[in-house]
Design a protein around this motif. Structure first.
Motif, PDB file in Angstrom:
ATOM      1  N   LEU A  10     -16.634  11.555  -4.081  1.00 37.12           N
ATOM      2  CA  LEU A  10     -16.602  11.253  -5.088  1.00 37.12           C
ATOM      3  C   LEU A  10     -15.480  12.169  -5.879  1.00 37.12           C
ATOM      4  CD1 LEU A  10     -16.741  10.039  -7.821  1.00 37.12           C
ATOM      5  CD2 LEU A  10     -18.710  11.133  -8.336  1.00 37.12           C
ATOM      6  N   THR A  11     -15.661  13.210  -5.495  1.00 30.51           N
ATOM      7  CA  THR A  11     -14.622  14.840  -6.721  1.00 30.51           C
ATOM      8  C   THR A  11     -13.231  14.664  -5.799  1.00 30.51           C
ATOM      9  OG1 THR A  11     -16.508  15.593  -6.583  1.00 30.51           O
ATOM     10  CG2 THR A  11     -14.656  17.335  -6.458  1.00 30.51           C
ATOM     11  N   SER A  12     -13.484  14.242  -4.394  1.00 27.20           N
ATOM     12  CA  SER A  12     -12.204  14.327  -3.495  1.00 27.20           C
ATOM     13  C   SER A  12     -11.294  13.306  -4.068  1.00 27.20           C
ATOM     14  CB  SER A  12     -11.745  14.583  -2.030  1.00 27.20           C
ATOM     15  OG  SER A  12     -12.417  13.162  -1.991  1.00 27.20           O
ATOM     16  N   GLY A  13     -11.906  12.140  -3.977  1.00 27.06           N
ATOM     17  CA  GLY A  13     -11.102  10.486  -4.346  1.00 27.06           C
ATOM     18  C   GLY A  13     -10.563  11.325  -6.262  1.00 27.06           C
ATOM     19  N   LEU A  14     -11.115  11.474  -7.188  1.00 25.80           N
ATOM     20  CA  LEU A  14     -10.998  11.901  -8.971  1.00 25.80           C
ATOM     21  C   LEU A  14      -9.546  13.184  -8.715  1.00 25.80           C
ATOM     22  CD1 LEU A  14     -14.522  12.218 -10.287  1.00 25.80           C
ATOM     23  CD2 LEU A  14     -12.940  10.240 -10.448  1.00 25.80           C
ATOM     24  N   PHE A  15      -9.414  13.385  -8.076  1.00 23.91           N
ATOM     25  CA  PHE A  15      -9.000  15.396  -7.502  1.00 23.91           C
ATOM     26  C   PHE A  15      -7.212  14.388  -7.384  1.00 23.91           C
ATOM     27  CE2 PHE A  15      -6.782  18.535  -5.730  1.00 23.91           C
ATOM     28  CZ  PHE A  15      -7.359  19.520  -7.043  1.00 23.91           C
ATOM     29  N   LYS A  16      -7.339  13.358  -6.105  1.00 24.94           N
ATOM     30  CA  LYS A  16      -6.479  12.627  -5.900  1.00 24.94           C
ATOM     31  C   LYS A  16      -5.761  11.744  -6.857  1.00 24.94           C
ATOM     32  CE  LYS A  16      -4.551   9.700  -1.645  1.00 24.94           C
ATOM     33  NZ  LYS A  16      -4.592   9.974  -0.283  1.00 24.94           N
ATOM     34  N   ALA A  17      -6.445  11.075  -7.426  1.00 27.46           N
ATOM     35  CA  ALA A  17      -5.960  10.050  -7.956  1.00 27.46           C
ATOM     36  C   ALA A  17      -5.546  10.478  -9.187  1.00 27.46           C
ATOM     37  CB  ALA A  17      -7.145   8.594  -8.218  1.00 27.46           C
ATOM     38  N   LEU A  18      -6.503  11.813  -9.727  1.00 28.66           N
ATOM     39  CA  LEU A  18      -5.788  12.501 -11.278  1.00 28.66           C
ATOM     40  C   LEU A  18      -4.560  12.376 -11.508  1.00 28.66           C
ATOM     41  CD1 LEU A  18      -9.385  13.314 -12.337  1.00 28.66           C
ATOM     42  CD2 LEU A  18      -7.893  12.155 -13.787  1.00 28.66           C
ATOM     43  N   GLY A  19      -4.464  13.517 -10.080  1.00 29.32           N
ATOM     44  CA  GLY A  19      -2.932  14.013  -9.498  1.00 29.32           C
ATOM     45  C   GLY A  19      -1.998  12.935  -9.504  1.00 29.32           C
ATOM     46  N   LYS A  20      -2.373  12.072  -9.077  1.00 28.15           N
ATOM     47  CA  LYS A  20      -0.984  10.803  -9.152  1.00 28.15           C
ATOM     48  C   LYS A  20      -0.682  10.594 -10.761  1.00 28.15           C
ATOM     49  CE  LYS A  20       0.148   6.335  -8.055  1.00 28.15           C
ATOM     50  NZ  LYS A  20       0.496   5.743  -8.845  1.00 28.15           N
ATOM     51  N   GLU A  21      -1.495  10.561 -11.436  1.00 25.00           N
ATOM     52  CA  GLU A  21      -1.510  10.395 -12.943  1.00 25.00           C
ATOM     53  C   GLU A  21      -0.615  11.687 -13.658  1.00 25.00           C
ATOM     54  OE1 GLU A  21      -2.278   7.551 -14.356  1.00 25.00           O
ATOM     55  OE2 GLU A  21      -3.030   6.587 -12.679  1.00 25.00           O
ATOM     56  N   LEU A  22      -1.043  12.339 -12.997  1.00 22.38           N
ATOM     57  CA  LEU A  22      -0.583  13.956 -13.725  1.00 22.38           C
ATOM     58  C   LEU A  22       0.486  13.915 -13.405  1.00 22.38           C
ATOM     59  CD1 LEU A  22      -3.096  16.186 -13.145  1.00 22.38           C
ATOM     60  CD2 LEU A  22      -2.149  15.919 -15.473  1.00 22.38           C
ATOM     61  N   MET A  23       1.451  13.708 -12.136  1.00 20.15           N
ATOM     62  CA  MET A  23       2.569  13.089 -11.937  1.00 20.15           C
ATOM     63  C   MET A  23       3.337  12.374 -12.806  1.00 20.15           C
ATOM     64  SD  MET A  23       3.422  15.690  -9.257  1.00 20.15           S
ATOM     65  CE  MET A  23       4.660  14.822  -8.616  1.00 20.15           C
ATOM     66  N   ASP A  24       2.844  11.707 -12.674  1.00 15.65           N
ATOM     67  CA  ASP A  24       3.574   9.798 -13.755  1.00 15.65           C
ATOM     68  C   ASP A  24       3.861  10.491 -15.014  1.00 15.65           C
ATOM     69  OD1 ASP A  24       3.909   9.029 -10.939  1.00 15.65           O
ATOM     70  OD2 ASP A  24       1.941   7.574 -11.470  1.00 15.65           O
ATOM     71  N   PHE A  25       2.963  10.979 -15.524  1.00 12.51           N
ATOM     72  CA  PHE A  25       2.790  10.915 -17.200  1.00 12.51           C
ATOM     73  C   PHE A  25       3.125  12.495 -17.082  1.00 12.51           C
ATOM     74  CE2 PHE A  25       0.446  11.878 -21.331  1.00 12.51           C
ATOM     75  CZ  PHE A  25       0.786  11.399 -21.913  1.00 12.51           C
ATOM     76  N   ASP A  26       2.917  13.231 -16.773  1.00 15.47           N
ATOM     77  CA  ASP A  26       3.610  14.714 -16.826  1.00 15.47           C
ATOM     78  C   ASP A  26       3.005  15.514 -18.003  1.00 15.47           C
ATOM     79  OD1 ASP A  26       4.938  17.429 -16.184  1.00 15.47           O
ATOM     80  OD2 ASP A  26       6.143  16.673 -17.034  1.00 15.47           O
ATOM     81  N   PRO A  27       1.582  16.109 -18.702  1.00 18.78           N
ATOM     82  CA  PRO A  27       1.534  16.052 -19.873  1.00 18.78           C
ATOM     83  C   PRO A  27       1.510  17.951 -19.557  1.00 18.78           C
ATOM     84  CG  PRO A  27      -0.487  15.785 -18.867  1.00 18.78           C
ATOM     85  CD  PRO A  27       0.514  15.427 -17.912  1.00 18.78           C
ATOM     86  N   ASP A  28       0.820  18.874 -21.116  1.00 23.11           N
ATOM     87  CA  ASP A  28       1.151  19.915 -21.606  1.00 23.11           C
ATOM     88  C   ASP A  28       0.202  20.311 -21.474  1.00 23.11           C
ATOM     89  OD1 ASP A  28       4.482  20.071 -22.173  1.00 23.11           O
ATOM     90  OD2 ASP A  28       3.820  18.878 -23.493  1.00 23.11           O
ATOM     91  N   ILE A  29      -1.023  19.360 -21.925  1.00 23.27           N
ATOM     92  CA  ILE A  29      -2.185  19.903 -21.673  1.00 23.27           C
ATOM     93  C   ILE A  29      -2.857  18.900 -21.406  1.00 23.27           C
ATOM     94  CG2 ILE A  29      -4.118  20.269 -23.638  1.00 23.27           C
ATOM     95  CD1 ILE A  29      -1.515  20.963 -25.596  1.00 23.27           C
ATOM     96  N   VAL A  30      -3.983  19.223 -20.094  1.00 21.67           N
ATOM     97  CA  VAL A  30      -5.159  18.040 -20.238  1.00 21.67           C
ATOM     98  C   VAL A  30      -6.496  18.459 -20.952  1.00 21.67           C
ATOM     99  CG1 VAL A  30      -6.414  17.887 -17.916  1.00 21.67           C
ATOM    100  CG2 VAL A  30      -3.718  17.888 -17.818  1.00 21.67           C
TER     101      VAL A  30
END
Length: 309
Positions: A10-30
Protein backbone atom coordinates in the motif's frame (compact mmCIF):
# COMPACT_ATOMS: atom_id res chain seq x y z
CA UNK A 1 -6.51 -0.37 -1.65
CA UNK A 2 -7.02 -3.92 -2.87
CA UNK A 3 -8.04 -7.03 -0.91
CA UNK A 4 -5.15 -8.69 0.91
CA UNK A 5 -2.80 -5.78 0.28
CA UNK A 6 0.07 -5.47 2.76
CA UNK A 7 1.07 -2.18 4.35
CA UNK A 8 4.33 -2.37 2.39
CA UNK A 9 2.49 -2.73 -0.91
CA UNK A 10 0.00 0.00 0.00
CA UNK A 11 2.63 2.52 1.07
CA UNK A 12 5.00 1.86 -1.81
CA UNK A 13 2.12 2.18 -4.28
CA UNK A 14 1.04 5.47 -2.74
CA UNK A 15 4.60 6.76 -2.70
CA UNK A 16 5.10 5.99 -6.38
CA UNK A 17 1.74 7.44 -7.46
CA UNK A 18 2.15 10.61 -5.40
CA UNK A 19 5.68 11.07 -6.71
CA UNK A 20 4.32 11.15 -10.26
CA UNK A 21 1.67 13.71 -9.30
CA UNK A 22 4.31 15.91 -7.67
CA UNK A 23 6.45 15.77 -10.80
CA UNK A 24 3.48 16.82 -12.94
CA UNK A 25 2.13 19.51 -10.61
CA UNK A 26 5.40 20.72 -9.04
CA UNK A 27 3.95 22.42 -5.92
CA UNK A 28 5.84 24.57 -3.40
CA UNK A 29 3.95 23.15 -0.43
CA UNK A 30 2.42 19.75 0.34
CA UNK A 31 -0.26 19.68 3.04
CA UNK A 32 -1.10 16.34 4.66
CA UNK A 33 -3.73 15.64 7.27
CA UNK A 34 -3.75 12.96 9.91
CA UNK A 35 -1.74 9.80 10.29
CA UNK A 36 -2.76 7.45 7.49
CA UNK A 37 -0.32 5.73 5.17
CA UNK A 38 -1.33 8.16 2.44
CA UNK A 39 -0.45 11.10 4.72
CA UNK A 40 2.97 9.60 5.51
CA UNK A 41 3.65 8.74 1.86
CA UNK A 42 2.56 12.24 0.80
CA UNK A 43 4.83 13.92 3.34
CA UNK A 44 7.87 11.86 2.41
CA UNK A 45 7.26 12.15 -1.34
CA UNK A 46 6.82 15.91 -0.96
CA UNK A 47 10.02 16.17 1.06
CA UNK A 48 11.95 14.23 -1.59
CA UNK A 49 10.53 16.57 -4.23
CA UNK A 50 11.86 19.58 -2.32
CA UNK A 51 8.50 20.89 -1.09
CA UNK A 52 7.72 22.46 2.26
CA UNK A 53 5.52 20.10 4.29
CA UNK A 54 2.52 21.14 6.37
CA UNK A 55 0.96 18.68 8.81
CA UNK A 56 -2.64 19.16 9.90
CA UNK A 57 -3.66 17.28 13.10
CA UNK A 58 -0.06 17.27 14.31
CA UNK A 59 1.15 16.19 17.73
CA UNK A 60 -1.33 13.44 18.60
CA UNK A 61 0.51 10.76 20.59
CA UNK A 62 -0.13 7.57 22.56
CA UNK A 63 3.62 6.93 22.97
CA UNK A 64 3.01 3.31 22.00
CA UNK A 65 4.40 2.68 18.52
CA UNK A 66 2.17 -0.37 18.10
CA UNK A 67 -1.08 1.28 19.13
CA UNK A 68 -2.67 2.53 17.03
CA UNK A 69 -0.75 0.67 14.33
CA UNK A 70 0.65 1.99 12.06
CA UNK A 71 -0.79 5.44 12.73
CA UNK A 72 1.32 6.28 15.79
CA UNK A 73 4.57 5.77 13.88
CA UNK A 74 3.18 7.47 10.77
CA UNK A 75 2.43 10.70 12.62
CA UNK A 76 5.75 10.67 14.46
CA UNK A 77 7.60 10.33 11.17
CA UNK A 78 5.51 13.06 9.56
CA UNK A 79 6.38 15.24 12.54
CA UNK A 80 10.07 14.88 11.74
CA UNK A 81 9.48 15.74 8.06
CA UNK A 82 7.06 18.66 8.45
CA UNK A 83 8.08 22.32 8.27
CA UNK A 84 4.90 23.56 9.97
CA UNK A 85 2.62 21.75 12.40
CA UNK A 86 -1.07 22.55 12.94
CA UNK A 87 -1.80 21.11 16.37
CA UNK A 88 -5.46 20.51 17.30
CA UNK A 89 -5.01 21.07 21.06
CA UNK A 90 -2.61 22.54 23.60
CA UNK A 91 -1.67 19.01 24.65
CA UNK A 92 -0.69 18.17 21.06
CA UNK A 93 1.36 21.38 20.93
CA UNK A 94 3.15 20.39 24.14
CA UNK A 95 3.91 16.94 22.71
CA UNK A 96 5.60 18.55 19.71
CA UNK A 97 7.60 20.97 21.85
CA UNK A 98 8.86 18.07 23.97
CA UNK A 99 10.01 16.35 20.77
CA UNK A 100 12.17 19.34 19.87
CA UNK A 101 9.91 21.05 17.34
CA UNK A 102 10.56 24.80 17.35
CA UNK A 103 7.82 26.86 18.97
CA UNK A 104 7.36 29.15 15.96
CA UNK A 105 6.70 26.15 13.72
CA UNK A 106 3.61 25.05 15.70
CA UNK A 107 0.19 26.66 15.29
CA UNK A 108 -2.70 25.57 17.56
CA UNK A 109 -5.85 25.55 15.44
CA UNK A 110 -8.34 23.03 16.76
CA UNK A 111 -9.15 20.08 14.52
CA UNK A 112 -10.77 20.33 11.11
CA UNK A 113 -12.92 17.33 12.00
CA UNK A 114 -14.99 19.70 14.17
CA UNK A 115 -15.38 22.03 11.18
CA UNK A 116 -16.74 19.11 9.15
CA UNK A 117 -18.91 17.95 12.05
CA UNK A 118 -20.55 21.36 12.48
CA UNK A 119 -21.13 21.69 8.75
CA UNK A 120 -22.61 18.21 8.54
CA UNK A 121 -24.89 18.65 11.56
CA UNK A 122 -26.28 21.88 10.16
CA UNK A 123 -26.90 20.19 6.84
CA UNK A 124 -28.83 17.22 8.24
CA UNK A 125 -30.75 19.50 10.62
CA UNK A 126 -31.86 22.12 8.10
CA UNK A 127 -32.14 20.12 4.87
CA UNK A 128 -33.92 16.98 3.78
CA UNK A 129 -31.17 14.40 3.47
CA UNK A 130 -31.53 11.18 1.50
CA UNK A 131 -28.65 9.51 3.37
CA UNK A 132 -30.37 10.15 6.71
CA UNK A 133 -33.70 8.84 5.45
CA UNK A 134 -32.02 5.62 4.32
CA UNK A 135 -30.49 5.11 7.77
CA UNK A 136 -33.79 5.76 9.51
CA UNK A 137 -35.45 3.10 7.38
CA UNK A 138 -32.84 0.57 8.52
CA UNK A 139 -33.86 0.95 12.16
CA UNK A 140 -36.77 -1.13 13.37
CA UNK A 141 -38.07 1.81 15.41
CA UNK A 142 -36.18 5.07 14.59
CA UNK A 143 -37.55 6.82 17.69
CA UNK A 144 -36.51 4.02 20.07
CA UNK A 145 -33.16 4.22 21.90
CA UNK A 146 -30.25 2.43 20.23
CA UNK A 147 -26.49 2.03 20.56
CA UNK A 148 -23.88 2.54 17.83
CA UNK A 149 -20.77 0.34 17.55
CA UNK A 150 -17.83 0.48 15.13
CA UNK A 151 -14.74 -1.77 15.04
CA UNK A 152 -11.94 -1.53 12.50
CA UNK A 153 -8.47 -1.16 14.08
CA UNK A 154 -5.74 -3.60 13.07
CA UNK A 155 -4.70 -4.15 16.69
CA UNK A 156 -8.19 -5.52 17.40
CA UNK A 157 -7.85 -8.30 14.84
CA UNK A 158 -7.98 -11.84 16.23
CA UNK A 159 -8.93 -12.48 19.86
CA UNK A 160 -9.73 -8.82 20.77
CA UNK A 161 -12.51 -8.50 18.20
CA UNK A 162 -14.03 -11.81 19.31
CA UNK A 163 -14.07 -10.51 22.89
CA UNK A 164 -15.63 -7.23 21.78
CA UNK A 165 -18.36 -9.10 19.90
CA UNK A 166 -19.03 -11.15 23.03
CA UNK A 167 -19.46 -7.92 24.99
CA UNK A 168 -21.88 -6.54 22.39
CA UNK A 169 -24.02 -9.69 22.61
CA UNK A 170 -24.17 -9.35 26.39
CA UNK A 171 -25.05 -5.65 26.24
CA UNK A 172 -27.84 -6.30 23.73
CA UNK A 173 -29.20 -9.06 25.96
CA UNK A 174 -29.07 -7.14 29.24
CA UNK A 175 -30.01 -3.67 28.01
CA UNK A 176 -32.83 -4.70 25.69
CA UNK A 177 -31.66 -2.01 23.26
CA UNK A 178 -30.78 -2.42 19.62
CA UNK A 179 -27.09 -2.10 18.69
CA UNK A 180 -26.36 -0.80 15.18
CA UNK A 181 -23.04 -2.04 13.78
CA UNK A 182 -21.84 -0.60 10.44
CA UNK A 183 -19.52 -3.36 9.21
CA UNK A 184 -16.13 -2.15 8.01
CA UNK A 185 -15.30 -3.18 4.40
CA UNK A 186 -12.07 -4.87 5.57
CA UNK A 187 -12.87 -8.49 4.73
CA UNK A 188 -11.01 -9.88 7.74
CA UNK A 189 -13.10 -7.80 10.13
CA UNK A 190 -16.31 -8.33 8.20
CA UNK A 191 -15.97 -12.12 8.28
CA UNK A 192 -15.42 -12.21 12.06
CA UNK A 193 -18.16 -9.69 12.85
CA UNK A 194 -20.69 -11.50 10.68
CA UNK A 195 -19.75 -14.87 12.19
CA UNK A 196 -20.02 -13.54 15.75
CA UNK A 197 -22.98 -11.16 15.50
CA UNK A 198 -25.14 -12.06 12.51
CA UNK A 199 -28.61 -13.14 13.55
CA UNK A 200 -28.12 -12.17 17.20
CA UNK A 201 -31.31 -10.64 18.68
CA UNK A 202 -30.88 -6.93 19.30
CA UNK A 203 -27.87 -6.53 16.99
CA UNK A 204 -28.26 -5.17 13.47
CA UNK A 205 -25.34 -5.31 11.05
CA UNK A 206 -25.46 -2.72 8.28
CA UNK A 207 -23.26 -1.65 5.40
CA UNK A 208 -21.04 1.42 5.89
CA UNK A 209 -23.11 4.58 5.57
CA UNK A 210 -22.22 7.99 4.08
CA UNK A 211 -21.15 10.70 6.52
CA UNK A 212 -24.54 12.47 6.82
CA UNK A 213 -26.21 9.19 7.77
CA UNK A 214 -23.46 8.33 10.23
CA UNK A 215 -23.76 11.78 11.81
CA UNK A 216 -27.45 11.13 12.38
CA UNK A 217 -26.63 7.80 14.03
CA UNK A 218 -24.10 9.45 16.35
CA UNK A 219 -26.41 12.33 17.17
CA UNK A 220 -29.39 10.10 18.00
CA UNK A 221 -27.82 7.07 19.67
CA UNK A 222 -27.75 6.52 23.43
CA UNK A 223 -24.10 5.40 23.52
CA UNK A 224 -21.18 4.86 21.15
CA UNK A 225 -18.77 1.92 21.35
CA UNK A 226 -15.79 2.32 19.03
CA UNK A 227 -12.08 1.88 18.44
CA UNK A 228 -12.02 4.96 16.19
CA UNK A 229 -9.90 8.02 16.83
CA UNK A 230 -12.01 10.62 15.05
CA UNK A 231 -15.27 9.52 16.64
CA UNK A 232 -13.82 10.41 20.05
CA UNK A 233 -13.54 14.00 18.84
CA UNK A 234 -16.93 14.03 17.16
CA UNK A 235 -18.54 12.70 20.35
CA UNK A 236 -17.24 15.69 22.29
CA UNK A 237 -18.69 18.04 19.68
CA UNK A 238 -22.06 16.28 19.70
CA UNK A 239 -22.16 15.50 23.40
CA UNK A 240 -22.09 11.69 23.57
CA UNK A 241 -20.45 9.12 25.82
CA UNK A 242 -17.98 6.73 24.16
CA UNK A 243 -16.78 3.33 25.31
CA UNK A 244 -13.34 3.14 23.76
CA UNK A 245 -12.50 -0.33 22.47
CA UNK A 246 -8.77 0.37 22.66
CA UNK A 247 -6.17 0.18 25.42
CA UNK A 248 -4.98 3.75 24.92
CA UNK A 249 -5.85 6.97 23.12
CA UNK A 250 -4.05 9.88 21.50
CA UNK A 251 -7.02 12.04 22.47
CA UNK A 252 -6.62 12.13 26.24
CA UNK A 253 -8.60 15.37 26.34
CA UNK A 254 -11.73 13.37 25.55
CA UNK A 255 -11.07 11.14 28.58
CA UNK A 256 -10.41 13.99 31.01
CA UNK A 257 -13.38 15.85 29.53
CA UNK A 258 -15.73 13.04 30.58
CA UNK A 259 -16.68 11.82 27.10
CA UNK A 260 -14.51 8.73 26.61
CA UNK A 261 -14.15 5.68 28.87
CA UNK A 262 -11.32 3.28 28.02
CA UNK A 263 -12.26 -0.38 28.08
CA UNK A 264 -10.05 -2.09 25.48
CA UNK A 265 -11.32 -5.60 24.72
CA UNK A 266 -12.10 -6.42 28.35
CA UNK A 267 -15.56 -8.00 28.11
CA UNK A 268 -16.61 -7.37 31.71
CA UNK A 269 -15.43 -3.75 31.63
CA UNK A 270 -17.12 -3.00 28.32
CA UNK A 271 -20.42 -4.39 29.61
CA UNK A 272 -20.12 -2.73 33.03
CA UNK A 273 -19.33 0.74 31.68
CA UNK A 274 -22.00 0.51 28.99
CA UNK A 275 -24.78 -0.50 31.36
CA UNK A 276 -23.74 2.15 33.90
CA UNK A 277 -23.79 4.93 31.30
CA UNK A 278 -27.10 3.73 29.89
CA UNK A 279 -28.55 3.73 33.41
CA UNK A 280 -27.68 7.43 33.75
CA UNK A 281 -29.89 8.21 30.75
CA UNK A 282 -28.08 11.53 30.19
CA UNK A 283 -25.53 12.73 27.66
CA UNK A 284 -22.43 14.73 28.63
CA UNK A 285 -22.49 18.46 28.02
CA UNK A 286 -21.14 19.36 24.60
CA UNK A 287 -17.68 20.95 24.83
CA UNK A 288 -15.24 22.55 22.39
CA UNK A 289 -12.48 20.16 23.46
CA UNK A 290 -11.00 19.91 19.96
CA UNK A 291 -11.82 23.38 18.70
CA UNK A 292 -14.77 25.60 17.89
CA UNK A 293 -15.07 24.65 14.22
CA UNK A 294 -12.79 27.38 12.89
CA UNK A 295 -9.61 25.35 12.30
CA UNK A 296 -9.90 25.66 8.52
CA UNK A 297 -10.11 29.46 8.77
CA UNK A 298 -7.01 29.57 10.97
CA UNK A 299 -5.10 27.40 8.51
CA UNK A 300 -6.21 29.59 5.61
CA UNK A 301 -5.08 32.72 7.45
CA UNK A 302 -1.68 31.13 8.01
CA UNK A 303 -1.22 30.57 4.28
CA UNK A 304 -2.41 34.09 3.46
CA UNK A 305 0.28 35.52 5.74
CA UNK A 306 2.99 33.02 4.77
CA UNK A 307 6.12 34.41 3.17
CA UNK A 308 8.21 31.73 1.50
CA UNK A 309 11.98 31.98 1.49
Amino acid sequence: MVPGQSLNDLTSGLFKALGKELMDFDPDIVLVQGDTNSAFAGALAGFYHGCKIVHVEAGLRTYDNRSPFPEEMNRKLIGQIADWHFAPTHRARTNLLEEGIFRDKIITTGNTIIDALNYGLEKITTEQCEEVEKVQKILAEPKQPFLLATIHRRENQGEPIIKICSALREIAKRSGLQIIVPVHPNKTFAAIIEAELSGIPGIKLIDPVPYPGFLWLMQNCSLILTDSGGIQEEASGIGKHVILLRENTERAEAVTGGFVYKAGSNVDLIVKLSLELLEKKSDPVQKAVFGKGDASKKILEFFKDLQMD
